[in-house]
Write a protein that holds these residues in place. Sequence first.
Motif, mmCIF file in Angstrom:
data_model
loop_
_atom_site.group_PDB
_atom_site.id
_atom_site.type_symbol
_atom_site.label_atom_id
_atom_site.label_comp_id
_atom_site.label_asym_id
_atom_site.label_seq_id
_atom_site.Cartn_x
_atom_site.Cartn_y
_atom_site.Cartn_z
ATOM 1 N N MET A 118 65.981 -87.600 5.409
ATOM 2 C CA MET A 118 66.465 -86.421 6.131
ATOM 3 C C MET A 118 65.287 -85.495 6.429
ATOM 4 S SD MET A 118 69.636 -86.946 6.695
ATOM 5 C CE MET A 118 70.296 -85.368 7.250
ATOM 6 N N ASP A 119 65.446 -84.664 7.461
ATOM 7 C CA ASP A 119 64.344 -83.801 7.889
ATOM 8 C C ASP A 119 64.556 -82.325 7.563
ATOM 9 O OD1 ASP A 119 62.825 -85.920 9.311
ATOM 10 O OD2 ASP A 119 64.674 -86.034 10.470
ATOM 11 N N GLY A 120 65.811 -81.940 7.360
ATOM 12 C CA GLY A 120 66.065 -80.521 7.118
ATOM 13 C C GLY A 120 67.437 -80.297 6.507
ATOM 14 N N LEU A 121 67.695 -79.022 6.193
ATOM 15 C CA LEU A 121 68.931 -78.634 5.521
ATOM 16 C C LEU A 121 69.382 -77.281 6.061
ATOM 17 C CD1 LEU A 121 70.962 -79.056 3.095
ATOM 18 C CD2 LEU A 121 69.253 -77.928 1.641
ATOM 19 N N ILE A 122 70.686 -77.201 6.398
ATOM 20 C CA ILE A 122 71.274 -75.930 6.838
ATOM 21 C C ILE A 122 72.371 -75.568 5.844
ATOM 22 C CG2 ILE A 122 72.475 -74.721 8.720
ATOM 23 C CD1 ILE A 122 71.463 -76.922 10.638
ATOM 24 N N LEU A 123 72.266 -74.354 5.286
ATOM 25 C CA LEU A 123 73.280 -73.879 4.335
ATOM 26 C C LEU A 123 73.848 -72.567 4.875
ATOM 27 C CD1 LEU A 123 71.284 -74.508 1.011
ATOM 28 C CD2 LEU A 123 73.155 -75.909 1.915
ATOM 29 N N PRO A 124 74.917 -72.634 5.668
ATOM 30 C CA PRO A 124 75.404 -71.427 6.340
ATOM 31 C C PRO A 124 75.915 -70.329 5.409
ATOM 32 C CG PRO A 124 76.873 -73.288 6.757
ATOM 33 C CD PRO A 124 75.684 -73.834 6.051
ATOM 34 N N ASP A 125 76.208 -70.683 4.143
ATOM 35 C CA ASP A 125 76.726 -69.639 3.248
ATOM 36 C C ASP A 125 75.643 -69.027 2.366
ATOM 37 O OD1 ASP A 125 76.462 -72.029 1.831
ATOM 38 O OD2 ASP A 125 78.191 -71.654 0.533
ATOM 39 N N VAL A 126 74.375 -69.379 2.623
ATOM 40 C CA VAL A 126 73.284 -68.786 1.844
ATOM 41 C C VAL A 126 72.565 -67.749 2.706
ATOM 42 C CG1 VAL A 126 71.086 -69.219 0.659
ATOM 43 C CG2 VAL A 126 72.967 -70.858 0.439
ATOM 44 N N PRO A 127 72.718 -66.454 2.391
ATOM 45 C CA PRO A 127 72.020 -65.434 3.180
ATOM 46 C C PRO A 127 70.509 -65.507 2.978
ATOM 47 C CG PRO A 127 73.235 -64.412 1.357
ATOM 48 C CD PRO A 127 73.546 -65.879 1.321
ATOM 49 N N PHE A 128 69.786 -64.996 3.951
ATOM 50 C CA PHE A 128 68.326 -65.001 3.920
ATOM 51 C C PHE A 128 67.785 -64.489 2.587
ATOM 52 C CE2 PHE A 128 64.417 -62.511 4.524
ATOM 53 C CZ PHE A 128 63.554 -63.514 4.963
ATOM 54 N N GLU A 129 68.408 -63.425 2.101
ATOM 55 C CA GLU A 129 67.917 -62.779 0.866
ATOM 56 C C GLU A 129 68.061 -63.678 -0.368
ATOM 57 O OE1 GLU A 129 68.643 -59.761 3.881
ATOM 58 O OE2 GLU A 129 69.856 -61.420 3.153
ATOM 59 N N GLU A 130 68.877 -64.726 -0.262
ATOM 60 C CA GLU A 130 69.102 -65.584 -1.432
ATOM 61 C C GLU A 130 68.599 -67.004 -1.235
ATOM 62 O OE1 GLU A 130 73.310 -65.196 -2.298
ATOM 63 O OE2 GLU A 130 73.140 -63.025 -2.053
ATOM 64 N N LYS A 131 67.784 -67.203 -0.202
ATOM 65 C CA LYS A 131 67.400 -68.579 0.124
ATOM 66 C C LYS A 131 66.267 -69.134 -0.754
ATOM 67 C CE LYS A 131 63.963 -67.601 3.714
ATOM 68 N NZ LYS A 131 62.776 -68.420 3.486
ATOM 69 N N GLU A 132 65.590 -68.232 -1.449
ATOM 70 C CA GLU A 132 64.366 -68.603 -2.170
ATOM 71 C C GLU A 132 64.517 -69.840 -3.067
ATOM 72 O OE1 GLU A 132 60.456 -68.558 -2.775
ATOM 73 O OE2 GLU A 132 61.558 -67.403 -1.290
ATOM 74 N N GLU A 133 65.582 -69.860 -3.875
ATOM 75 C CA GLU A 133 65.713 -70.965 -4.843
ATOM 76 C C GLU A 133 65.844 -72.326 -4.151
ATOM 77 O OE1 GLU A 133 69.630 -70.997 -6.929
ATOM 78 O OE2 GLU A 133 69.907 -69.114 -5.855
ATOM 79 N N ILE A 157 66.516 -59.933 12.158
ATOM 80 C CA ILE A 157 66.059 -61.112 12.911
ATOM 81 C C ILE A 157 64.554 -61.331 12.746
ATOM 82 C CG2 ILE A 157 65.744 -62.098 15.230
ATOM 83 C CD1 ILE A 157 68.526 -61.042 15.961
ATOM 84 N N ALA A 158 63.788 -60.250 12.881
ATOM 85 C CA ALA A 158 62.331 -60.373 12.765
ATOM 86 C C ALA A 158 61.932 -60.902 11.385
ATOM 87 C CB ALA A 158 61.680 -59.018 13.010
ATOM 88 N N MET A 159 62.588 -60.385 10.374
ATOM 89 C CA MET A 159 62.305 -60.774 8.993
ATOM 90 C C MET A 159 62.623 -62.268 8.774
ATOM 91 S SD MET A 159 63.935 -58.636 5.827
ATOM 92 C CE MET A 159 65.606 -59.296 5.932
ATOM 93 N N ILE A 160 63.789 -62.685 9.280
ATOM 94 C CA ILE A 160 64.217 -64.090 9.128
ATOM 95 C C ILE A 160 63.276 -64.999 9.919
ATOM 96 C CG2 ILE A 160 66.083 -65.749 9.605
ATOM 97 C CD1 ILE A 160 68.074 -63.329 9.209
ATOM 98 N N ALA A 161 62.955 -64.590 11.155
ATOM 99 C CA ALA A 161 62.113 -65.417 12.030
ATOM 100 C C ALA A 161 60.737 -65.681 11.431
ATOM 101 C CB ALA A 161 61.967 -64.751 13.390
ATOM 102 N N LYS A 162 60.165 -64.656 10.800
ATOM 103 C CA LYS A 162 58.821 -64.780 10.204
ATOM 104 C C LYS A 162 58.725 -65.963 9.251
ATOM 105 C CE LYS A 162 56.559 -60.288 10.012
ATOM 106 N NZ LYS A 162 57.457 -59.147 10.044
ATOM 107 N N GLU A 163 59.819 -66.181 8.504
ATOM 108 C CA GLU A 163 59.787 -67.226 7.470
ATOM 109 C C GLU A 163 60.523 -68.500 7.873
ATOM 110 O OE1 GLU A 163 60.886 -65.859 3.583
ATOM 111 O OE2 GLU A 163 59.829 -63.973 3.846
ATOM 112 N N ALA A 164 61.000 -68.553 9.116
ATOM 113 C CA ALA A 164 61.815 -69.690 9.543
ATOM 114 C C ALA A 164 61.012 -70.984 9.599
ATOM 115 C CB ALA A 164 62.428 -69.396 10.902
ATOM 116 N N GLU A 165 61.696 -72.095 9.343
ATOM 117 C CA GLU A 165 61.082 -73.424 9.414
ATOM 118 C C GLU A 165 61.926 -74.321 10.315
ATOM 119 O OE1 GLU A 165 58.284 -74.387 8.043
ATOM 120 O OE2 GLU A 165 57.891 -72.595 6.861
#
Length: 257
Positions: A118-133, A157-165
């Motif tokens: 697999m190449d990636g993972l989408i977790l729609p119920d994990v907010p940006f602030e809790e994605k670290e783990e 949006i800017a904050m999320i975009a900065k760290e997006a993969e």
Amino acid sequence: MNKRITEAFANGKAFIPFLTCGDPSLEVTEQLVYAMEEAGADLIELGIPFSDPTAEGTVIQEANVRALAGGVTTDKVFAMVEKIRKNTKIPMVFMTYANVVFSYGTERFIKKAAEVGMDGLILPDVPFEEKEEFDVVCKQYGLDLISLIAPTSHERIAMIAKEAEGFVYCVSSLGVTGMRTSITTDIGAMVKLVKAQKDIPCAVGFGISTPEQAKKMADQSDGAIVGSAIVKLCGAYGKDCVPKVKAYVKEMKDAIR
């Protein structure tokens, strides 16, 4: 950033279909992946069924129920992906919920997803602030954790975009997934905010079901994501859905070319 995901956006606008794994069966899901690739899909989202998919409307909820009733498990989905990877290199990402990953064991799940290809993972119920783990482990195993932005994200949006993969999943409408008669969100403005922070592809999902909608969304972004309309075909035609889905995907891809 995962090389395969980058490649999905390399040849013009990307068309990204979504499937609920195991609806109507895992054998059919495997055939659908090949058929959708032949029809022009650039990247495929595979939904791992979950008993309480909070971001989903009734169409995908019902597909989750059918898949689980049919005995689909996370391990069986991994085994299916292993088979698929012997026959195609199309970029694929999992879309599922934090609970599915937690209950399997976060590191165990992400490591296994990477191992099966697999190449990636989408977790729609994990907010940006809790994605670290999740993000830390994804980076360790070379999986892109895909970020979602909604019309209400505004200054985030800017904050999320900065760290997006990988790519940014732009949610076109508020509420759950499902087909909508019209999409009124200013997608162009969302995409602009992302690109100001990072040169990363943006694909739009939630509510797209017609070629006209797909074209309109792709014109303002780097691609269109379609789930409910495809899952609806799987539900309506069962084991005979493959040619129907293939024709639909071809029509959608042609619309955004």
